[in-house]
Design an enzyme around this catalytic site. Sequence first.
Site, PDB file in Angstrom:
ATOM      1  N   SER A  98       4.019   9.353  -4.738  1.00  0.00           N
ATOM      2  CA  SER A  98       5.104   8.389  -4.947  1.00  0.00           C
ATOM      3  C   SER A  98       4.899   7.238  -3.975  1.00  0.00           C
ATOM      4  CB  SER A  98       6.479   9.038  -4.713  1.00  0.00           C
ATOM      5  OG  SER A  98       7.523   8.171  -5.123  1.00  0.00           O
ATOM      6  N   SER A  99       5.322   6.047  -4.405  1.00  0.00           N
ATOM      7  CA  SER A  99       5.099   4.879  -3.556  1.00  0.00           C
ATOM      8  C   SER A  99       6.114   3.796  -3.874  1.00  0.00           C
ATOM      9  CB  SER A  99       3.681   4.329  -3.750  1.00  0.00           C
ATOM     10  OG  SER A  99       3.521   3.824  -5.059  1.00  0.00           O
ATOM     11  N   SER A 100       6.195   2.839  -2.967  1.00  0.00           N
ATOM     12  CA  SER A 100       6.960   1.610  -3.182  1.00  0.00           C
ATOM     13  C   SER A 100       5.966   0.537  -3.598  1.00  0.00           C
ATOM     14  CB  SER A 100       7.690   1.205  -1.895  1.00  0.00           C
ATOM     15  OG  SER A 100       8.315  -0.056  -2.054  1.00  0.00           O
TER      16      SER A 100
END
Length: 374
Positions: A98-100
């Site tokens: 998961s990432s921004s």
Amino acid sequence: MTDQEQLHQQLIDRMVIGGSLRTEPWRRAAVAVPRHEFLRGGFFRRAVGSDFTAWESVREDDPGWLEGCYTDESLVTQIAGTIVPEDIRGRITREPTSSSTLPSLVLRMLEDLQVDDGHKVLEIGTGTGYSTAMLCARLGEERVTSIEIDPWVASRARAALGHLDMYPTLVTGDGLLGHGAEAPYDRVIATCGVRTVPQAWIEQTRPGGLILVTVGGWLGSSELARLTVHEDGTASGPLLGGGVNFMLARPHQPPPLGLLPDLEDGKERETTIGADVLNNWTARFVAQLAVPAAQRLTLERDGRTEDVLVDVDTGSWAALHSEGDRSLVRQGGPEPLWDIVEDHFGRWRHAGAPALEEFTVTVSPEGQVIRWGS
């Protein structure tokens, strides 16, 4: 002006100059949403000076955290499905989950979504909640529904949005199924990649509405598509170009390869198309269309480097290497995998090697087709 406000304004200025932030309504939304509020749990950055892909955590109380929040970069927020920055001291070598997303891509996609006042939007992949907040600032929270498959990620996003007094409809579940309770939507936007566009998204979008999603595959090439939904339940539209790449939705990720086939048990021949074509983004996308169930790995065998494709559906494989100026392929299994790639690649070249912006995606209940040209 505080350090945070100055960093925020500098980021907005860079996006305006770079062309990702193009209209006044989205500029106002970008001003209203401070990115650091969605990264208070910290993030991972690539470790410097290692011979492999390693990550190290940056926490809220670490030097460089605030500056990192306002870089125009994607910031990893979860690794291996459960590991977050608070869990790590030192380095970790697992895969990000998961990432921004980098802000310029978030704003580019929101601009490309072509929303108008009053539109209802379904977002697939809440992530940190940063892009969700942008939609709320632009359209109003009552017109935004966002789905996140990971309960922990969804909980963090809910808290961050609440801290900004934003309360859109947040759903924890499989985004590939959409959310029929709030349908129909005027727009659907996905912040994860898919191999094929789910029929549920089309069914939940009003005729004339748009779906913006990254279409990709297991060879690692992808592109942003903007599809218009039609009265007959189909959707079609162009690829937009730019080499956009997102993590594939978890149900669309490749399965483990398991035990490799015997790479000596095959027929070898010379090929005019070597493995180097797979290093080109567009050419790899074309190859991916030809063999959508193939995965790629690189092996060192007998003192040489081999690029290997393995089709997880059929067990077919192709191993490519060079000897001087010659490119050689050895194939095994029920289908000649590289023959299929060569044929598809040859037809693409014969058509003038069109850019990805000249490709069209069509989705119907019978399946998905991606073509180049008219």
